[in-house]
Design an enzyme around this catalytic site. Structure first.
Site, PDB file in Angstrom:
ATOM      1  CG  ASP A  35      29.998  34.888  33.486  1.00 51.34           C
ATOM      2  OD1 ASP A  35      30.631  34.736  32.424  1.00 51.34           O
ATOM      3  OD2 ASP A  35      29.298  33.857  33.739  1.00 51.34           O
TER       4      ASP A  35
ATOM      5  CG  ASP B 257      27.582  42.398  34.908  1.00 49.70           C
ATOM      6  OD1 ASP B 257      26.960  43.601  34.421  1.00 49.70           O
ATOM      7  OD2 ASP B 257      28.185  41.709  34.097  1.00 49.70           O
TER       8      ASP B 257
ATOM      9  NE  ARG C 191      28.039  37.234  36.152  1.00 55.07           N
ATOM     10  CZ  ARG C 191      28.596  38.539  35.561  1.00 55.07           C
ATOM     11  NH1 ARG C 191      28.069  38.766  34.569  1.00 55.07           N
ATOM     12  NH2 ARG C 191      29.478  39.316  36.330  1.00 55.07           N
TER      13      ARG C 191
ATOM     14  NE  ARG D 266      21.953  37.726  32.696  1.00 65.19           N
ATOM     15  CZ  ARG D 266      23.062  37.333  32.214  1.00 65.19           C
ATOM     16  NH1 ARG D 266      24.085  38.105  33.208  1.00 65.19           N
ATOM     17  NH2 ARG D 266      23.647  36.501  31.529  1.00 65.19           N
TER      18      ARG D 266
ATOM     19  CG  HIS E   4      24.350  43.536  30.524  1.00 62.68           C
ATOM     20  ND1 HIS E   4      25.489  42.870  30.544  1.00 62.68           N
ATOM     21  CD2 HIS E   4      23.574  43.243  31.634  1.00 62.68           C
ATOM     22  CE1 HIS E   4      25.285  42.205  31.615  1.00 62.68           C
ATOM     23  NE2 HIS E   4      24.325  42.292  32.278  1.00 62.68           N
TER      24      HIS E   4
ATOM     25  CB  ILE F 112      31.508  34.137  27.498  1.00 65.52           C
ATOM     26  CG1 ILE F 112      32.755  34.778  28.047  1.00 65.52           C
ATOM     27  CG2 ILE F 112      31.736  32.792  27.287  1.00 65.52           C
ATOM     28  CD1 ILE F 112      33.231  34.376  29.548  1.00 65.52           C
TER      29      ILE F 112
ATOM     30  CB  CYS G  86      31.268  43.940  31.527  1.00 67.09           C
ATOM     31  SG  CYS G  86      32.105  43.133  30.064  1.00 67.09           S
TER      32      CYS G  86
HETATM   33  C1  CIR Z   1      27.039  36.968  31.473  1.00 72.01           C
HETATM   34  O1  CIR Z   1      26.460  36.526  30.675  1.00 72.01           O
HETATM   35  O2  CIR Z   1      26.782  37.251  32.861  1.00 72.01           O
HETATM   36  C2  CIR Z   1      28.649  37.200  31.093  1.00 72.01           C
HETATM   37  N1  CIR Z   1      29.058  36.010  30.231  1.00 72.01           N
HETATM   38  C3  CIR Z   1      28.917  38.557  30.383  1.00 72.01           C
HETATM   39  C4  CIR Z   1      28.623  39.644  31.426  1.00 72.01           C
HETATM   40  C5  CIR Z   1      28.934  40.692  30.480  1.00 72.01           C
HETATM   41  N2  CIR Z   1      28.644  41.967  31.470  1.00 72.01           N
HETATM   42  C6  CIR Z   1      28.564  43.172  30.790  1.00 72.01           C
HETATM   43  O3  CIR Z   1      28.605  43.585  29.751  1.00 72.01           O
HETATM   44  N3  CIR Z   1      28.536  44.126  31.964  1.00 72.01           N
END
Ligand code: CIR
Length: 257
Positions: free
Chosen positions: A62, A68, A87, A135, A165, A246, A252
């Site tokens: 990711d 993030d 992550r 998270r 999020h 995903i 992001c």
């Molecule tokens: C996750 O689940 O961490 C990633 N597949 C997607 C992260 C998306 N991040 C965001 O919207 N800031």
């Protein structure tokens, strides 16, 4: 005014990215994801941003979602602390790049038991709304508050009740305008804003992205596009379907500052 952005190329392991399937089903097509990402980067450049493009990192499926592992702002940068095993290591990788733009004295860390991901942090002027989600926990939000208040910013928390999020369900488009889900429309913290409720079949498009007067909107959401155009913003459509599979959306994929 944003002048810079950081992005990271999707790696082949993207197909193993975490998903809640909240927005769609299926495995990302890597070739298409690369094309969509490259278009995203060129759109940021068209808007005048100087983009630092990092190479894909196969260790972290990711890792293209660079929003993030860090939160960046004018006066400091905060390296976050994802509770997701796959992550968490991204924080060390983004740190090297953050150091190119910030002095050591401006870089801070969210430490365990505090957790946070940047997708839960929404900046409105000098205030940060922090989503408390799977998270980002209360301890993470408290550590964040202790850091930013030293620099004259403020912060407050908002519960995230419907998915990943905060910024999947509310986004600030400057000029007091916000796109919200119907749940976030009932959140008292956002009472003073001009809120525009996005239909449940277009929830994904809430995560549109304001850059220096223009709004980037994911392609394929005509009702949300109309709301944004009617507000008078120039708009750029960006395809993000492969990332959507995903739970990835527009904000992001970059850090902007
Ligand atoms: C996750 O689940 O961490 C990633 N597949 C997607 C992260 C998306 N991040 C965001 O919207 N800031």
């Amino acid at each position: 005014m944003f002048t810079k952005a950081i992005t990271r190329k999707p790696c082949k392991a993207l197909v193993d990215g975490i998903t809640t399937s909240m927005f769609g089903e299926g495995t990302p097509d890597y070739g298409k994801a690369l094309k969509q990402h490259s278009k995203y980067v060129s759109t940021l450049k068209e808007l005048g941003l100087e983009v630092t493009e990092l190479e894909g990192d196969e260790r972290y499926p990711d890792s293209c979602f660079v929003e993030d592992p860090a939160v960046v702002m004018e006066k400091c940068a905060i390296i976050t602390n994802s509770p997701e095993k796959s992550r968490n290591g991204e924080r060390y990788e983004i740190l090297d790049t953050i150091k190119k733009f910030y002095e050591d004295s401006q870089i801070f860390f969210i430490d365990s038991p505090g957790t946070m991901e940047g997708g839960d942090v929404m900046k409105v002027g000098n205030h940060f709304f922090i989503g408390q989600s799977d998270r980002t926990n209360a301890e993470g939000a408290e550590q964040f508050n202790d850091i930013v208040t030293k620099f004259g910013y403020t912060s407050s928390t908002v519960p995230v009740t419907e998915g990943l999020h905060l910024k999947d369900f509310v986004i600030y488009l400057e000029n007091n305008n916000m796109l919200v889900s119907s749940a976030m429309n009932n959140e008292p913290a956002f009472d003073k804003f001009n809120k525009f409720v996005v239909d449940s079949d277009e929830l994904y498009a809430i995560n549109s992205m304001y850059i220096n007067g223009t709004v980037l909107v994911p392609d394929g959401y005509p009702k949300t596009l109309k709301i944004i155009e009617d507000l008078g913003y120039p708009v750029k459509l960006v395809e993000t379907d492969e990332f959507r599979k995903i739970d990835g959306s527009l904000t992001c994929l970059s850090l902007r500052f």
